[in-house]
Scaffold this motif. Structure first.
Motif, short mmCIF file in Angstrom:
data_model
loop_
_atom_site.label_atom_id
_atom_site.label_comp_id
_atom_site.label_asym_id
_atom_site.label_seq_id
_atom_site.Cartn_x
_atom_site.Cartn_y
_atom_site.Cartn_z
N LEU A 1 -21.60 7.71 -6.35
CA LEU A 1 -20.58 8.80 -6.03
C LEU A 1 -20.88 10.21 -6.71
CD1 LEU A 1 -17.14 6.64 -6.33
CD2 LEU A 1 -18.65 7.02 -4.53
N GLY A 2 -20.46 11.16 -5.61
CA GLY A 2 -20.68 12.47 -6.37
C GLY A 2 -19.53 12.99 -7.48
N PRO A 3 -19.57 13.99 -7.88
CA PRO A 3 -18.64 14.56 -9.03
C PRO A 3 -17.19 14.70 -8.45
CG PRO A 3 -20.03 16.51 -8.53
CD PRO A 3 -20.68 15.20 -7.72
N GLN B 1 -13.07 1.85 -2.79
CA GLN B 1 -13.17 1.96 -1.53
C GLN B 1 -12.60 3.45 -0.86
OE1 GLN B 1 -14.20 -0.21 0.76
NE2 GLN B 1 -14.69 -1.52 -0.80
N VAL B 2 -11.76 3.98 -1.50
CA VAL B 2 -11.14 5.12 -1.08
C VAL B 2 -12.27 6.23 -1.58
CG1 VAL B 2 -9.56 7.01 -1.66
CG2 VAL B 2 -8.65 4.71 -1.01
N ALA B 3 -12.44 6.02 -2.82
CA ALA B 3 -13.72 7.29 -3.34
C ALA B 3 -14.88 7.15 -2.45
CB ALA B 3 -13.87 6.92 -4.60
N SER B 4 -15.43 5.85 -2.09
CA SER B 4 -16.55 5.92 -1.42
C SER B 4 -16.48 6.34 0.11
CB SER B 4 -16.94 4.35 -1.00
OG SER B 4 -17.89 4.09 -0.51
N ALA B 5 -15.28 5.93 0.48
CA ALA B 5 -15.19 6.84 2.20
C ALA B 5 -14.87 8.25 1.71
CB ALA B 5 -13.68 6.09 2.44
N GLY B 6 -14.24 8.68 0.47
CA GLY B 6 -14.01 10.25 0.26
C GLY B 6 -15.51 10.76 0.29
N GLN B 7 -16.45 9.89 -0.59
CA GLN B 7 -18.04 10.39 -0.61
C GLN B 7 -18.43 10.51 0.80
OE1 GLN B 7 -19.43 11.55 -3.52
NE2 GLN B 7 -20.69 12.18 -2.09
N ASP B 8 -18.25 9.37 1.54
CA ASP B 8 -19.01 9.66 2.89
C ASP B 8 -18.52 10.79 3.70
OD1 ASP B 8 -20.29 7.31 2.36
OD2 ASP B 8 -18.83 6.03 3.70
N LEU B 9 -17.26 11.10 3.38
CA LEU B 9 -16.50 12.36 4.13
C LEU B 9 -17.09 13.53 3.76
CD1 LEU B 9 -14.43 12.73 6.56
CD2 LEU B 9 -12.78 12.57 4.94
N THR B 10 -17.23 13.45 2.48
CA THR B 10 -17.97 14.85 1.76
C THR B 10 -19.51 15.03 2.18
OG1 THR B 10 -16.40 14.46 -0.15
CG2 THR B 10 -18.45 15.63 -0.68
N ASP B 11 -20.10 13.98 2.20
CA ASP B 11 -21.44 14.01 2.92
C ASP B 11 -21.45 14.66 4.22
OD1 ASP B 11 -22.24 13.01 0.32
OD2 ASP B 11 -22.86 11.14 1.16
N ALA B 12 -20.51 14.04 4.83
CA ALA B 12 -20.52 14.65 6.32
C ALA B 12 -20.24 16.05 6.35
CB ALA B 12 -19.69 13.79 7.17
N ARG B 13 -19.21 16.64 5.51
CA ARG B 13 -18.83 17.88 5.47
C ARG B 13 -19.89 18.74 5.06
NH1 ARG B 13 -18.48 22.13 5.80
NH2 ARG B 13 -16.98 23.74 5.59
N GLU B 14 -20.53 18.36 4.13
CA GLU B 14 -21.73 19.07 3.50
C GLU B 14 -22.81 19.32 4.69
OE1 GLU B 14 -22.60 17.05 -0.10
OE2 GLU B 14 -21.07 18.29 -1.17
#
Length: 174
Positions: free
Chosen positions: A6-8, A56-69
């Motif tokens: 996960l990212g920071p 699970q939430v943090a991983s989905a949040g990371q996926d969403l962060t990656d998509a947004r970036e």
């Protein structure tokens, strides 16, 4: 569970949840065998579930962060200035998508932070309970961790359901 994946933005939530679980189990291990320890061990399974749900939430949040970036607002805005008609509308819709993702990221991060604090509170109550041997807050601990798990589960499910934009003119929904 590898929080390093996960990212920071999301890693601290998982690291904190894992540390809370470790503190919880350490507090339970210090108790003498008996009904109190047995009950807290059962609650400990829910604490473990809360940690899994945090992941699970943090991983989905990371996926969403990656998509947004991956959405380049500068490029979209530059293209929007050179576009008109349907192309301009498509660019505006891209900007709307980026805005929705940004809003979801902010709200998810805030809710996960609240739930992380509530999990820490459960651990603190368990530490107090272990130190005082007073069982009056035992039901509160079980109820609190159950509530945290339920909210984490709902948050995780909600991440998969971004509100949809209406279909672009001239297209049909599938």
């Amino acid at each position: 569970m590898r929080s390093r994946a996960l990212g920071p933005r999301w890693r601290p939530f998982v690291d904190d949840a894992v540390a809370a679980e470790d503190r919880y189990h350490a507090a339970v291990r210090r108790l003498d065998k008996g009904p109190l320890r047995d009950r807290l061990e059962v609650v400990g399974r829910d604490v473990a579930t809360a940690v899994d749900q945090t992941w699970q939430v943090a991983s989905a949040g990371q996926d969403l962060t990656d998509a947004r970036e991956a959405i380049d607002l500068g490029d979209i805005l530059a293209e929007l200035e050179r576009s008109d008609g349907a192309a301009a509308e498509a660019r505006r819709r891209q900007l709307e998508i980026a805005k929705r993702i940004d809003q979801r990221l902010v709200s998810t991060e805030a809710r996960l932070g609240d739930l992380d604090a509530r999990l820490d509170e459960v651990v603190t109550r368990a530490l107090e309970l272990g130190a005082t041997q007073q069982t009056d807050s035992l039901a509160l601990i079980g109820s609190a961790v159950t509530d945290v798990v339920a909210e984490l589960t709902n948050l995780s499910a909600g991440l998969a359901e971004l509100p949809a934009l209406p279909p672009a003119p001239g297209t049909s929904e599938r």
